[in-house]
Design an enzyme around this catalytic site. Structure first.
Site, PDB file in Angstrom:
ATOM      1  N   ASP A  39       0.820  -1.219   0.000  1.00 18.12           N
ATOM      2  CA  ASP A  39       0.000   0.000   0.000  1.00 18.12           C
ATOM      3  C   ASP A  39       0.855   1.272   0.000  1.00 18.12           C
ATOM      4  O   ASP A  39       1.976   1.277   0.505  1.00 18.12           O
ATOM      5  CB  ASP A  39      -0.915  -0.026   1.230  1.00 18.12           C
ATOM      6  CG  ASP A  39      -2.034   0.991   1.123  1.00 18.12           C
ATOM      7  OD1 ASP A  39      -2.385   1.369  -0.009  1.00 18.12           O
ATOM      8  OD2 ASP A  39      -2.567   1.393   2.173  1.00 18.12           O
ATOM      9  N   GLY A  42      -0.026   5.409  -4.409  1.00 19.64           N
ATOM     10  CA  GLY A  42      -0.671   6.639  -4.868  1.00 19.64           C
ATOM     11  C   GLY A  42      -0.156   7.847  -4.103  1.00 19.64           C
ATOM     12  O   GLY A  42       0.218   8.865  -4.708  1.00 19.64           O
ATOM     13  N   HIS A  56       2.456   3.395  -8.807  1.00 18.23           N
ATOM     14  CA  HIS A  56       2.264   1.949  -9.018  1.00 18.23           C
ATOM     15  C   HIS A  56       3.490   1.345  -9.714  1.00 18.23           C
ATOM     16  O   HIS A  56       3.935   0.265  -9.386  1.00 18.23           O
ATOM     17  CB  HIS A  56       1.003   1.689  -9.835  1.00 18.23           C
ATOM     18  CG  HIS A  56      -0.263   2.094  -9.123  1.00 18.23           C
ATOM     19  ND1 HIS A  56      -0.530   1.730  -7.828  1.00 18.23           N
ATOM     20  CD2 HIS A  56      -1.324   2.840  -9.523  1.00 18.23           C
ATOM     21  CE1 HIS A  56      -1.698   2.237  -7.469  1.00 18.23           C
ATOM     22  NE2 HIS A  56      -2.207   2.912  -8.469  1.00 18.23           N
ATOM     23  N   LEU A 150      10.718 -20.284  -3.698  1.00 25.71           N
ATOM     24  CA  LEU A 150       9.665 -19.437  -3.124  1.00 25.71           C
ATOM     25  C   LEU A 150       8.336 -19.585  -3.877  1.00 25.71           C
ATOM     26  O   LEU A 150       8.302 -19.543  -5.103  1.00 25.71           O
ATOM     27  CB  LEU A 150      10.119 -17.971  -3.199  1.00 25.71           C
ATOM     28  CG  LEU A 150       9.104 -16.925  -2.750  1.00 25.71           C
ATOM     29  CD1 LEU A 150       8.924 -16.944  -1.234  1.00 25.71           C
ATOM     30  CD2 LEU A 150       9.523 -15.526  -3.216  1.00 25.71           C
TER      31      LEU A 150
HETATM   32  C1  IPE Z   1      -5.352  -2.620   0.037  1.00 24.11           C
HETATM   33  O1  IPE Z   1      -5.053  -1.299  -0.179  1.00 24.11           O
HETATM   34  C2  IPE Z   1      -5.330  -3.382  -1.260  1.00 24.11           C
HETATM   35  C3  IPE Z   1      -4.029  -3.484  -1.906  1.00 24.11           C
HETATM   36  C4  IPE Z   1      -2.896  -3.038  -1.467  1.00 24.11           C
HETATM   37  C5  IPE Z   1      -4.049  -4.187  -3.140  1.00 24.11           C
HETATM   38  P1  IPE Z   1      -6.202  -0.202  -0.409  1.00 24.11           P
HETATM   39  O2  IPE Z   1      -5.500   1.071  -0.629  1.00 24.11           O
HETATM   40  O3  IPE Z   1      -7.146  -0.658  -1.441  1.00 24.11           O
HETATM   41  O4  IPE Z   1      -6.927  -0.231   1.011  1.00 24.11           O
HETATM   42  P2  IPE Z   1      -7.843   0.849   1.705  1.00 24.11           P
HETATM   43  O5  IPE Z   1      -8.841   1.307   0.692  1.00 24.11           O
HETATM   44  O6  IPE Z   1      -6.957   1.968   2.132  1.00 24.11           O
HETATM   45  O7  IPE Z   1      -8.431   0.137   2.873  1.00 24.11           O
HETATM   46  C1  IPE Z   2      -1.587   0.194  -3.341  1.00 25.50           C
HETATM   47  O1  IPE Z   2      -1.367   1.559  -3.364  1.00 25.50           O
HETATM   48  C2  IPE Z   2      -1.839  -0.383  -4.698  1.00 25.50           C
HETATM   49  C3  IPE Z   2      -3.205  -0.855  -4.903  1.00 25.50           C
HETATM   50  C4  IPE Z   2      -4.193  -0.804  -4.055  1.00 25.50           C
HETATM   51  C5  IPE Z   2      -3.482  -1.436  -6.186  1.00 25.50           C
HETATM   52  P1  IPE Z   2      -2.561   2.588  -3.387  1.00 25.50           P
HETATM   53  O2  IPE Z   2      -2.941   2.870  -4.796  1.00 25.50           O
HETATM   54  O3  IPE Z   2      -3.674   2.130  -2.511  1.00 25.50           O
HETATM   55  O4  IPE Z   2      -1.860   3.856  -2.752  1.00 25.50           O
HETATM   56  P2  IPE Z   2      -2.499   4.866  -1.736  1.00 25.50           P
HETATM   57  O5  IPE Z   2      -2.978   4.063  -0.568  1.00 25.50           O
HETATM   58  O6  IPE Z   2      -3.615   5.550  -2.452  1.00 25.50           O
HETATM   59  O7  IPE Z   2      -1.389   5.764  -1.383  1.00 25.50           O
HETATM   60 MG    MG Z   3      -4.079   2.394  -0.539  1.00 25.34          MG
END
Ligand code: IPE
Ligand code: IPE
Ligand code: MG
Length: 262
Positions: A39, A42, A56, A150
């Protein structure tokens, strides 16, 4: 309040270098299964004034490095949360970018993963993904099926509740066609109907980016998993962070509801 919150997270020890960390880790007590919620891509990008897509892309680099380290260390299973059943709510162009990036990752990395003995697997409602990612996953899984290193589980269109729902449906079918009797149902049998059938539960869950929730990941399997949380965003997550997490895990006392006699 803020201090209280930050207290829940692991402090980053700036002085730890990779070599020292590697020496401190007990190789005989490695977690067999590590799960990561990848996570923060973004936010990482937005803080740099860049589009989320570049976050990403940078996140894929972290995935490459961490897969390699797990493979080198001899970790048995690594499960990475890459796309949740809830992530379809994002704008269409972000979803498409993520799907394209998955295909690109699998195509570019397949030879190296294969040469490292990594076995690629996908968990989630894979049949609902667009065709191209499905094909790329199929090719990667087929090519690496015989590997014994792995096991890399990519959680894609994955939801913990969807997984449990799918298991309940499969169990109902087994009851219906008499492959299973009601009195045979127990926790072990339920685990066999999950996507992670035959795999040990994760001993360690890592969530970067400062959010403190499960986000529908491995709801059944995380029952007794040790959590390691950090404010570091996934694109900034380096080998030393994984080593810190493992070391921290090795210092914990796991009681599973019991007590440890001292
Ligand atoms: C969890 O992250 C899913 C992935 C990392 C693929 P999100 O960014 O979707 O989770 P929330 O929305 O903050 O709970
Ligand atoms: C995790 O990063 C990737 C996916 C959920 C696909 P995010 O896209 O959720 O990044 P943030 O949480 O918005 O920073
Ligand atoms: Mg996220």
């Amino acid at each position: 309040m803020f201090e209280k919150l930050t207290g829940m997270f692991n402090k980053q020890k700036g002085t730890d270098d990779e070599k020292t960390l590697l020496q401190s880790i007990d190789r005989s007590r490695l977690p067999q299964h590590i799960a990561i919620i990848m996570d923060g891509n973004g936010r990482w990008a937005q803080r740099r004034g860049m589009p989320r897509s570049l976050g990403h892309r940078a996140g894929v680099e972290s995935l490459r490095n961490i897969v390699k380290l797990c493979s080198e260390l001899g970790v048995k299973v690594l499960t990475c949360y890459a796309f949740s059943t809830e992530n379809w709510k994002r704008p269409q162009d972000e979803v498409s970018y993520l799907m394209d990036l998955l295909v690109e990752y699998l195509q570019k990395e397949l030879d190296e993963l294969h040469s490292e003995g990594v076995r690629v697997n996908a968990i989630g409602r894979i049949g609902e993904l667009p065709n191209q990612p499905q094909e790329a996953l199929k090719a990667a899984m087929e090519k690496t099926a015989g590997n014994t290193g792995l096991l890399l589980n990519l959680a894609l269109n994955y939801g913990g509740r969807a997984e449990i729902t799918d298991a309940v449906i499969k169990i109902a079918h087994s009851l219906n066609n008499k492959q299973l009797k009601i009195e045979e149902i127990n926790e072990k049998v339920i685990a066999q109907y999950l996507y992670t059938s035959g795999m040990p539960d994760p001993e360690l869950l890592i969530r970067p980016s400062g959010d403190f929730r499960i986000s529908n990941f491995l709801l059944w399997q995380l029952a007794y998993t040790e959590f390691w949380l950090t404010h570091v965003m996934w694109p900034d997550f380096k080998r030393i962070h994984l080593l810190q997490a493992i070391l921290d895990y090795q210092r914990r006392e796991r009681r599973f509801g019991g007590i440890i006699k001292k």
